[in-house]
Write an enzyme that holds these catalytic residues in place. Structure first.
Site, PDB file in Angstrom:
ATOM      1  N   LYS A  59       2.125  10.450   8.916  1.00  0.00           N
ATOM      2  CA  LYS A  59       3.454  10.839   8.434  1.00  0.00           C
ATOM      3  C   LYS A  59       3.537  12.303   8.015  1.00  0.00           C
ATOM      4  O   LYS A  59       4.621  12.896   8.015  1.00  0.00           O
ATOM      5  CB  LYS A  59       3.854   9.960   7.242  1.00  0.00           C
ATOM      6  CG  LYS A  59       4.083   8.506   7.590  1.00  0.00           C
ATOM      7  CD  LYS A  59       5.512   8.266   8.026  1.00  0.00           C
ATOM      8  CE  LYS A  59       5.771   6.790   8.297  1.00  0.00           C
ATOM      9  NZ  LYS A  59       7.139   6.553   8.771  1.00  0.00           N
ATOM     10  N   SER A 311      -3.150   4.712  12.459  1.00  0.00           N
ATOM     11  CA  SER A 311      -2.076   5.544  11.930  1.00  0.00           C
ATOM     12  C   SER A 311      -2.176   5.865  10.448  1.00  0.00           C
ATOM     13  O   SER A 311      -1.566   6.830   9.995  1.00  0.00           O
ATOM     14  CB  SER A 311      -0.732   4.894  12.242  1.00  0.00           C
ATOM     15  OG  SER A 311      -0.672   3.602  11.691  1.00  0.00           O
TER      16      SER A 311
END
Lengths: 325, 325
Positions: A59, A311
């Site tokens: 992110k 991720s």
């Protein structure tokens, strides 16, 4: 799939520009391999280790790219984000690095460690009751009042372009991938990754993985429009959003071959293999793409050279212990 | 400390030769850094990630180097090792790679997963009762009977030279270290590391860390002779050996500045920081050097550029969960 990309919200040039902005700021995360993993999947697997990214998740790439794209006036008025997860810390850190004031709207019952981490990065935290209040309305009210810019977690061209830099790096390190498997929640990482893959390695398959009990991506791709779905209880908290973004869906329909479901136990099994054999701590959503691959949800990938996006790694000790049990 | 190295059992040229043998066989493990770690220690810390080495620990380096040094006749007659830990798997894997028959003597109550892993590498496992039988006697009897070579876990020049290649790689990546902190059990890793440090970076401080309740290294260095000490219960199972090797002690006395103790809780705290912030799974002994640094056992290292050996990652889920609790 369509190959007409003119009308799409993000093109490869956007990802390249994001990569220039992120150079020397984001970590260039390593690509991890494991003989055990190859044996267990029947493929040759290359894991892009975004759990080792700053703030512990991909992110940071999108948030920093979005803030770096603001002009000086916009920067001075600050940014607002609403998130209880990795996006909050990503915006807070990006804002600190760029000296932009940041306000993060978080639920009252967000994990204290995440609230503290967000404050540590220098952001102002505004809390709300997630059962009675609408975080989007609160965030937008703050933005209007202060003239600040809202940084959405996934449905934004600069966010998507930033997320696409992880796959671009992976392709630089492993140019001959046959396929890439990516977790999807709102769709920032999958959409951005798909833009990079189609530009650099057009013949490769691009695949998404969402929680089995949430058909937001699969139904939306089939129907051609964003659908709101109920999300059942899942450990895959990074993918609990009930819809895919509008821009993200346009890119998924243009570039992504298929999305499959993964259940909690499959993600936990991947976390266990990552911890015991590869010595890596990855959060459930972060391990979801690998979980689907290990569970045989992509039988067509046997024998292939497969990239997998890990991720994020921001897991509570309790959930990690559960994966190891 | 003496600087006369002529009579020492291992010199830098031995480490360099080991590095040549290991090139393309051992992983060149990464060097990990963390702003959180630097803030917590007041130093700039460079972690050599040997938990990411083959078999999950530095032990592969020494075992492979020792087996690669055997002549064809010795290789044909095979090797014997006695170990319940990482050395067993290291010898088993090195033997398979070099097509050398291997027999590993392990206690009856060794963790089944370790016995299975050792067998998976193709080694023959011979078990013994650790309360009534002497593993060394059993191993030596097998060696005599078969004409096989015993590969000791630490007190052997080729083993020590192999272990020294990790610090050599670290110095290639970070040439201006002020200090290196290394866990010590039998002394293979610390002795080998010290040989590399003294040759490449003679002005740096070389420090060891052993379990607080085991003074085998500290007492031996002070007295100038190997001492047998009782080892209390500790989670630091990689450092439970009751003595330092003879060759190892000679190298420690020549090259090592100081050894400090570390207790279980300090090692667990390091494991926790590694898992939550750096997303790495490290076993208690593997985290012991970092634990001592974090606990303030080396106050003279504030502000310094400090290398830390993370020596292994083969931890049971139960112990990892305990570190996270």
């Amino acid at each position: 799939m369509s190959t007409a990309t003119d009308a799409l919200p993000v093109v490869f040039e956007d990802v390249r520009r994001a990569a220039e902005r992120l150079a020397g700021v984001a970590h260039r995360t390593p690509v991890l391999t494991s003989r055990t993993l190859d044996a267990a999947t029947g493929a040759t697997v290359f894991c892009k280790a975004e759990h080792l990214q700053r703030i512990g998740a991909f992110k940071f790439r999108g948030a920093y790219n979005a803030l770096a794209a603001l002009d000086p006036h916009e920067r001075a008025r600050g940014v607002v984000a609403f998130s209880s997860g990795n996006h909050a810390q990503a915006v807070a850190l990006a804002a600190r690095l760029l000296a932009v004031p940041a306000t993060i709207v978080m639920p009252l019952d967000a994990p204290p460690v995440k609230v503290a981490a967000t404050r540590d990065y220098g952001a102002e935290v505004v809390t709300y009751d997630r059962y009675t209040e609408d975080r989007r309305a609160i965030g937008e009210a703050i933005a209007t009042e202060r003239g600040a810019t809202v940084v959405p977690p996934y449905d934004h061209p600069d966010v998507i372009a930033g997320q696409g830099t992880a796959a671009l790096e992976l392709l630089e390190d492993v140019p001959d991938l046959d396929a890439l498997v990516v977790p999807i929640g709102g769709g920032g990482l999958l959409a951005g990754s798909a833009v990079s893959m189609r530009a650099v390695r057009p013949e490769a398959t691009v695949l998404g993985v969402e929680p089995a009990g949430r058909r937001a991506a699969r139904d939306a791709m089939q129907r051609g429009e964003v659908v709101q779905v109920p999300v059942g209880r899942t450990l895959l908290d990074g993918q609990q959003t009930p819809e895919v973004g509008v821009r993200n869906l346009a890119l998924l329909r243009a570039h992504v071959d298929r999305v499959e479901g993964v259940d909690d136990d499959e993600a936990l099994a991947a976390m266990r293999l990552l911890a015991t054999r590869m010595k890596q701590v990855v959060e459930p959503s972060g391990a979801s793409a690998l979980g689907a691959l290990l569970a045989g949800r992509f039988p067509d990938l046997r024998g292939a050279r497969v990239g997998v996006l890990l991720s994020g790694g921001n897991v509570t000790p309790e959930v990690l212990a559960r994966a190891l049990a």
